[in-house]
Design a protein around this motif. Structure first.
Motif, PDB file in Angstrom:
ATOM      1  N   VAL A   1       0.839  -1.201   0.000  1.00  0.00           N
ATOM      2  CA  VAL A   1       0.000   0.000   0.000  1.00  0.00           C
ATOM      3  C   VAL A   1       0.874   1.251   0.000  1.00  0.00           C
ATOM      4  CG1 VAL A   1      -1.643   1.343   1.389  1.00  0.00           C
ATOM      5  CG2 VAL A   1      -2.014  -1.109   1.021  1.00  0.00           C
ATOM      6  N   GLU A   2       1.927   1.254   0.808  1.00  0.00           N
ATOM      7  CA  GLU A   2       2.843   2.396   0.877  1.00  0.00           C
ATOM      8  C   GLU A   2       3.559   2.590  -0.455  1.00  0.00           C
ATOM      9  OE1 GLU A   2       5.045   5.683   2.334  1.00  0.00           O
ATOM     10  OE2 GLU A   2       3.124   4.789   2.860  1.00  0.00           O
ATOM     11  N   TRP A   3       4.021   1.508  -1.084  1.00  0.00           N
ATOM     12  CA  TRP A   3       4.683   1.600  -2.391  1.00  0.00           C
ATOM     13  C   TRP A   3       3.723   2.197  -3.420  1.00  0.00           C
ATOM     14  CZ3 TRP A   3       3.842  -0.824  -7.185  1.00  0.00           C
ATOM     15  CH2 TRP A   3       4.861  -0.678  -8.116  1.00  0.00           C
ATOM     16  N   LYS A   4       2.502   1.710  -3.460  1.00  0.00           N
ATOM     17  CA  LYS A   4       1.510   2.225  -4.407  1.00  0.00           C
ATOM     18  C   LYS A   4       1.219   3.702  -4.170  1.00  0.00           C
ATOM     19  CE  LYS A   4      -0.941  -2.003  -5.613  1.00  0.00           C
ATOM     20  NZ  LYS A   4      -2.249  -2.692  -5.596  1.00  0.00           N
ATOM     21  N   ARG A   5       1.144   4.107  -2.903  1.00  0.00           N
ATOM     22  CA  ARG A   5       0.895   5.512  -2.580  1.00  0.00           C
ATOM     23  C   ARG A   5       2.012   6.385  -3.121  1.00  0.00           C
ATOM     24  NH1 ARG A   5       2.732   9.238   0.534  1.00  0.00           N
ATOM     25  NH2 ARG A   5       4.133   7.869   1.685  1.00  0.00           N
ATOM     26  N   ARG A   6       3.247   5.980  -2.855  1.00  0.00           N
ATOM     27  CA  ARG A   6       4.405   6.756  -3.301  1.00  0.00           C
ATOM     28  C   ARG A   6       4.478   6.820  -4.822  1.00  0.00           C
ATOM     29  NH1 ARG A   6       9.722   5.344  -0.750  1.00  0.00           N
ATOM     30  NH2 ARG A   6      10.163   7.431  -1.471  1.00  0.00           N
ATOM     31  N   VAL A   7       4.232   5.692  -5.482  1.00  0.00           N
ATOM     32  CA  VAL A   7       4.226   5.678  -6.948  1.00  0.00           C
ATOM     33  C   VAL A   7       3.159   6.638  -7.464  1.00  0.00           C
ATOM     34  CG1 VAL A   7       3.726   4.266  -8.991  1.00  0.00           C
ATOM     35  CG2 VAL A   7       5.173   3.347  -7.166  1.00  0.00           C
ATOM     36  N   SER A   8       1.963   6.567  -6.912  1.00  0.00           N
ATOM     37  CA  SER A   8       0.850   7.421  -7.346  1.00  0.00           C
ATOM     38  C   SER A   8       1.151   8.899  -7.159  1.00  0.00           C
ATOM     39  CB  SER A   8      -0.426   7.066  -6.577  1.00  0.00           C
ATOM     40  OG  SER A   8      -0.831   5.758  -6.882  1.00  0.00           O
ATOM     41  N   GLU A   9       1.947   9.213  -6.145  1.00  0.00           N
ATOM     42  CA  GLU A   9       2.304  10.609  -5.870  1.00  0.00           C
ATOM     43  C   GLU A   9       3.467  11.102  -6.732  1.00  0.00           C
ATOM     44  OE1 GLU A   9       2.997  10.848  -1.662  1.00  0.00           O
ATOM     45  OE2 GLU A   9       0.854  10.755  -1.215  1.00  0.00           O
ATOM     46  N   GLY A  10       3.977  10.260  -7.614  1.00  0.00           N
ATOM     47  CA  GLY A  10       5.051  10.661  -8.507  1.00  0.00           C
ATOM     48  C   GLY A  10       6.434  10.551  -7.907  1.00  0.00           C
TER      49      GLY A  10
ATOM     50  N   THR B   1      14.316 -13.055  -5.895  1.00  0.00           N
ATOM     51  CA  THR B   1      13.646 -11.806  -5.523  1.00  0.00           C
ATOM     52  C   THR B   1      13.592 -10.892  -6.741  1.00  0.00           C
ATOM     53  OG1 THR B   1      15.678 -10.672  -4.834  1.00  0.00           O
ATOM     54  CG2 THR B   1      14.478 -11.897  -3.129  1.00  0.00           C
ATOM     55  N   VAL B   2      12.694  -9.938  -6.674  1.00  0.00           N
ATOM     56  CA  VAL B   2      12.590  -8.886  -7.681  1.00  0.00           C
ATOM     57  C   VAL B   2      12.353  -7.582  -6.926  1.00  0.00           C
ATOM     58  CG1 VAL B   2      10.105  -9.218  -8.036  1.00  0.00           C
ATOM     59  CG2 VAL B   2      11.460  -8.126  -9.826  1.00  0.00           C
ATOM     60  N   THR B   3      12.947  -6.511  -7.429  1.00  0.00           N
ATOM     61  CA  THR B   3      12.675  -5.186  -6.891  1.00  0.00           C
ATOM     62  C   THR B   3      11.917  -4.415  -7.954  1.00  0.00           C
ATOM     63  OG1 THR B   3      14.649  -5.146  -5.494  1.00  0.00           O
ATOM     64  CG2 THR B   3      13.665  -3.020  -6.051  1.00  0.00           C
ATOM     65  N   LYS B   4      10.802  -3.855  -7.563  1.00  0.00           N
ATOM     66  CA  LYS B   4      10.019  -3.016  -8.463  1.00  0.00           C
ATOM     67  C   LYS B   4      10.336  -1.568  -8.114  1.00  0.00           C
ATOM     68  CE  LYS B   4       6.351  -6.371  -9.147  1.00  0.00           C
ATOM     69  NZ  LYS B   4       6.739  -6.676 -10.500  1.00  0.00           N
ATOM     70  N   VAL B   5      10.734  -0.808  -9.145  1.00  0.00           N
ATOM     71  CA  VAL B   5      11.012   0.614  -8.981  1.00  0.00           C
ATOM     72  C   VAL B   5       9.968   1.347  -9.804  1.00  0.00           C
ATOM     73  CG1 VAL B   5      12.698   2.456  -9.193  1.00  0.00           C
ATOM     74  CG2 VAL B   5      13.475   0.114  -8.783  1.00  0.00           C
ATOM     75  N   GLY B   6       9.046   1.987  -9.128  1.00  0.00           N
ATOM     76  CA  GLY B   6       7.924   2.599  -9.814  1.00  0.00           C
ATOM     77  C   GLY B   6       7.816   4.090  -9.619  1.00  0.00           C
ATOM     78  N   CYS B   7       7.093   4.718 -10.548  1.00  0.00           N
ATOM     79  CA  CYS B   7       6.784   6.147 -10.471  1.00  0.00           C
ATOM     80  C   CYS B   7       5.696   6.432 -11.496  1.00  0.00           C
ATOM     81  CB  CYS B   7       8.027   6.985 -10.761  1.00  0.00           C
ATOM     82  SG  CYS B   7       7.749   8.760 -10.613  1.00  0.00           S
ATOM     83  N   SER B   8       4.639   7.123 -11.099  1.00  0.00           N
ATOM     84  CA  SER B   8       3.560   7.435 -12.035  1.00  0.00           C
ATOM     85  C   SER B   8       3.970   8.496 -13.047  1.00  0.00           C
ATOM     86  CB  SER B   8       2.310   7.890 -11.275  1.00  0.00           C
ATOM     87  OG  SER B   8       2.582   9.065 -10.537  1.00  0.00           O
TER      88      SER B   8
END
Length: 96
Positions: A11-20, A39-46
Motif C-alpha cells: 500500500v505504501e509503495w503504491k501511494r508513493r508511486v501514485s504521488e510521482g 527476488t525482484v525489486t520493483k522501482v515505480g513512479c507514475s
C-alpha cells in the motif's frame, strides 16, 4: 508468484508511486523463466518521464518499463543489476 511482503508495504509503495515519487519494493518471486532469481525489486513512479530519467542513469531502457497496470508503471530489477542498483541507491536493506 510474488510473496514475502506485508500488505502495508505494498500500500505504501503504491501511494508513493501514485504521488510521482520513485518508490522501491522488493519481494520474493518465483518464475520459471528466471530460475536463478529469488527476488525482484520493483522501482515505480507514475511520472513516466521521471521514471525514464531515473532509469537512464543505470542503463535501463524505457521499453523495459512494465506498464500493464497504467497506475503503477515500474522497472523490474533482477539479479546482479538489482543488487548493483540497490547498493548505489543506499538500499542495502532491500537486498535479500
Amino acid at each position: 508468484m510474488a510473496f514475502g511482503i506485508k500488505r502495508s508495504e505494498l500500500v505504501e509503495w503504491k501511494r508513493r508511486v501514485s504521488e510521482g515519487q520513485i518508490a522501491f519494493i522488493t519481494h520474493f518471486w518465483i518464475d520459471d523463466r528466471f530460475p536463478h532469481c529469488k527476488t525482484v525489486t520493483k522501482v515505480g513512479c507514475s511520472d513516466i518521464n521521471k521514471l525514464i530519467e531515473w532509469g537512464n542513469q543505470y542503463g535501463l531502457k524505457p521499453e523495459w518499463i512494465d506498464g500493464r497496470d497504467k497506475s503503477y508503471p515500474h522497472f523490474d530489477l533482477l539479479g546482479d543489476k538489482q543488487k548493483t542498483i540497490l547498493q548505489k541507491e543506499g538500499l542495502d536493506h532491500l537486498i535479500w
